[in-house]
Design an enzyme around this catalytic site. Structure first.
Site, PDB file in Angstrom:
ATOM      1  N   HIS A  85       0.984  -0.658  -8.159  1.00  0.00           N
ATOM      2  CA  HIS A  85       0.119   0.428  -8.608  1.00  0.00           C
ATOM      3  C   HIS A  85       0.318   0.569 -10.104  1.00  0.00           C
ATOM      4  O   HIS A  85       1.421   0.797 -10.570  1.00  0.00           O
ATOM      5  CB  HIS A  85       0.490   1.739  -7.899  1.00  0.00           C
ATOM      6  CG  HIS A  85      -0.403   2.871  -8.276  1.00  0.00           C
ATOM      7  ND1 HIS A  85      -1.449   3.287  -7.506  1.00  0.00           N
ATOM      8  CD2 HIS A  85      -0.425   3.661  -9.382  1.00  0.00           C
ATOM      9  CE1 HIS A  85      -2.076   4.288  -8.112  1.00  0.00           C
ATOM     10  NE2 HIS A  85      -1.481   4.542  -9.260  1.00  0.00           N
ATOM     11  N   CYS A  86      -0.744   0.393 -10.828  1.00  0.00           N
ATOM     12  CA  CYS A  86      -0.627   0.380 -12.282  1.00  0.00           C
ATOM     13  C   CYS A  86      -1.127   1.695 -12.860  1.00  0.00           C
ATOM     14  O   CYS A  86      -2.320   1.979 -12.776  1.00  0.00           O
ATOM     15  CB  CYS A  86      -1.448  -0.779 -12.837  1.00  0.00           C
ATOM     16  SG  CYS A  86      -1.274  -0.974 -14.607  1.00  0.00           S
TER      17      CYS A  86
END
Lengths: 158, 466
Positions: free
Chosen positions: B189-190
């Site tokens: 998850h960026c």
């Protein structure tokens, strides 16, 4: 007990849902979309094994065609990258084209093969491509005996 | 006299009819305003443009990312390009413009594309899975096994059961606790992009970081050239800098970005070439630590070119969550009532079964919460500078701090800190998202389950006894 239905509308209006069978994914070849061809025991009295296996094998072939990594998919990928992926906004991908073919095939199978036997296949895309859901319907007229038997078999399976 | 009253006399017949007509009115209003599926989506995502655009619940630092890129390029075009066009060539702003457009489009595609979210199991499916697990007979109070072993290319792989989505996760799928969704081929998850990176948007993410590497290197080189050229024309370096202060700003930004972005690009190029995800690499799923027979990535094609082509140029799978589909009316009503209690889509088909299921979850949650505080984080991941947060962190600690994502650090924070901060046991299913108040209200059939250790440590898995 073979319940006769002449079309899908008749099936949905006059029958009651007795049970649902889920055909799971087969991951033996990785993450490509493929369903198990194992014949579920609940369908033994409803449909011939070969018909069911044919349906699942055809579906598997369609999905393999959609996910095939070959010349055309590379071309599509490179073209998309060159246009900064904007081309996906205008063009339909090959996967989507095959999904439409699959939807038509399932509709046809439902009308010709499954609805006359009181069954209904749900397109896997509506279940997140995880399962093929087959709904088993019982005729409301004979629901007293047949739904009773299906509920008994359901409780023993637990 | 009675006729002079201001109020109308209530008709008792109308009173008796109205309760019967009351249930119909929510149906009518719901049918009149047909709802789309994105409105009852159980995950923590936000939707725009009537479901066309999907974003994670917290946009993270996406505005910052966009702002930095736009500001840096804007300064470059405004202050450096005129000098460079005059002294070098007019291609410089052209190249920069092309790169800039590519970067922004890739970034927006990464942020707004569904990463490959798997829709949650329907109640019938969940019941069927539960039935299959318990077919060995429920006389012994054994907790349902939470792993299933399958063979992929003749290699044994364990599939885990996701308690939030009520299904066995397909291989390479992981549950993101920030978005509360299972994502296929979950990478990480960026927060810089404000979205998960998964199967459907990995190629956009990769083109974003590669093009950003080129852009920052290009701007860095051009600005250095600019200052050098200025200072060579008979002026000192300080004077050249004073004439063009914006260049210093760009230099600082680019200098700090280049290290992290080039590193990230190199890391992801390695991942693409070996057909791995960040998640798998950090967990060491395919490393040979467990013994010789479990080494090797079963998903790899054992050829760098094939791996690259399969990952980046493979067919584009469709979105499975059908955001813009219209809900059928009966589902809309049940979904509306369910969403008010903050539940996934449960219908009242099998109440007793659901109560049992939710009780199991309550008990497991109790054990989980007691287990969690005693866990020490495993060691730093093998490959720096990445850390990630995929599954099972409880809500309070799942803050969108920059440490919880890929460290495209444009400045101050040290690179090692993020890895330590979130190397919790990443194997937990996220059960925090569902409102516990409802769960606790359901009756508990038996408390003997608490005697079993339901917490899951990284190297222990439950294999069903024969």
């Amino acid at each position: 007990m073979a319940t006769e239905f002449h079309n899908l509308q008749e099936l949905r209006h006059s029958a009651s849902l007795a049970n649902k069978v889920f055909v799971q994914r087969d991951y033996s070849e990785g993450t490509t979309c493929k369903f198990q061809t194992k014949f579920p025991s609940e369908l033994e009295s409803r449909i011939e094994r070969t018909l069911f296996e044919d349906t699942v094998k055809t579906l598997n072939n369609y999905y393999a065609e959609a996910e095939k990594i070959g010349g055309q998919s590379y071309l599509e990928g490179c073209l998309a990258c060159a246009t900064a992926y904007l081309i996906f906004l205008c063009m339909e991908t090959r996967y989507e084209k095959v999904l439409k073919k699959i939807a038509k095939y399932i509709q046809e199978q439902n009308e010709k093969v499954y609805a006359p036997r009181g069954l209904l296949i749900t397109d896997p895309i509506e279940r997140g491509m995880r399962v093929i859901e087959i709904s088993i319907y019982e005729d409301r007229g004979s629901s007293g005996s047949s739904s009773g038997s299906s509920s008994v078999s359901g409780s023993t399976a637990r | 006299m009675m006729k002079n009253c201001e109020y109308q006399q209530i008709d008792p017949r109308a009173l008796s009819v109205s309760p019967a007509s009351a249930p119909q009115s929510p149906a009518e209003t719901t049918a009149q305003r047909s709802r789309r599926k994105w409105e009852v989506f159980p995950g923590r995502n936000r939707f725009f443009c009537d479901g066309r655009i999907i974003l994670a619940s917290q946009s993270g630092v996406l505005p910052l990312t966009l702002g930095l890129i736009v500001v840096t390029c804007g300064l470059f075009f405004a202050f450096d390009c005129p000098f460079l066009v005059e002294h070098l060539t007019a291609f410089i702003p052209v190249i920069a413009a092309v790169l800039f457009v590519f970067v922004v489009i890739s970034l927006l595609r990464t942020s707004f594309t569904d990463p490959g979210i798997l829709p949650r199991a329907t109640p019938d499916e969940a019941a069927d899975i539960e039935k299959q697990i318990d077919t060995s007979g429920s006389s012994t109070y054994r907790p349902p096994p939470r792993t299933k072993e399958i063979l992929i290319n003749q290699q044994v792989v364990k599939l885990k059961y996701c308690f939030t989505c009520k299904m066995f996760r397909p291989p390479r799928t992981s549950h993101c606790s920030l978005c509360d969704n299972c994502v296929e081929r979950f990478d990480h998850h960026c927060p810089w992009v404000g979205n998960c990176v998964g199967k459907r948007n990995y190629r956009f993410f990769y083109s974003f970081i590669i093009s950003l590497s080129f852009l920052t290197s290009f701007i860095f080189g051009c600005v250095i050239t600019h200052i050098t050229l200025r200072s060579q024309a008979g002026k000192s370096l300080v004077q050249a800098v004073q004439e063009s202060p914006a260049s210093v700003v760009e230099l600082v930004i680019c200098f700090f970005s280049i290290w992290s972005i080039l590193g990230l690009s190199g890391f992801h190029t390695y991942l693409v070439a070996s057909n791995l995800t960040t998640n798998e690499d950090i967990k060491g799923s395919w490393s040979s630590k467990r013994g010789a027979e479990e080494s090797g990535n079963p998903h790899s094609y054992n050829s760098i070119i094939t791996n690259c082509c399969a990952t980046l140029c493979g067919p584009m799978p469709p979105s499975l969550i059908d955001r813009r589909g219209v809900l059928p009316p009966d589902e809309a009503i049940s979904a509306a009532s369910a969403s008010e209690i903050e539940l996934p889509l449960f219908t009242a088909k099998n109440d007793a079964h659901m109560c049992t299921q939710s009780t199991k979850d309550v008990l497991e949650r109790m054990v989980h919460s007691s287990d969690f505080h005693g866990l020490c984080p495993p060691g730093t991941p093998k490959t720096t500078p990445l850390g990630l947060d995929d599954s099972g962190t409880p809500a309070p600690s799942a803050e969108p701090s920059p440490s919880a994502g890929c460290s495209q650090q444009r400045g101050r924070q040290s690179v090692a800190a993020p890895c330590l901060a979130l190397s919790r046991s990443s194997k937990r299913d996220s059960m925090h998202s569902i409102n516990p108040a409802f769960r606790l209200a359901s009756p508990s059939p038996s408390l003997s389950r608490t005697s079993f250790i339901l917490g899951e440590a990284p190297d222990i898995s439950f294999i069903p006894l024969p």
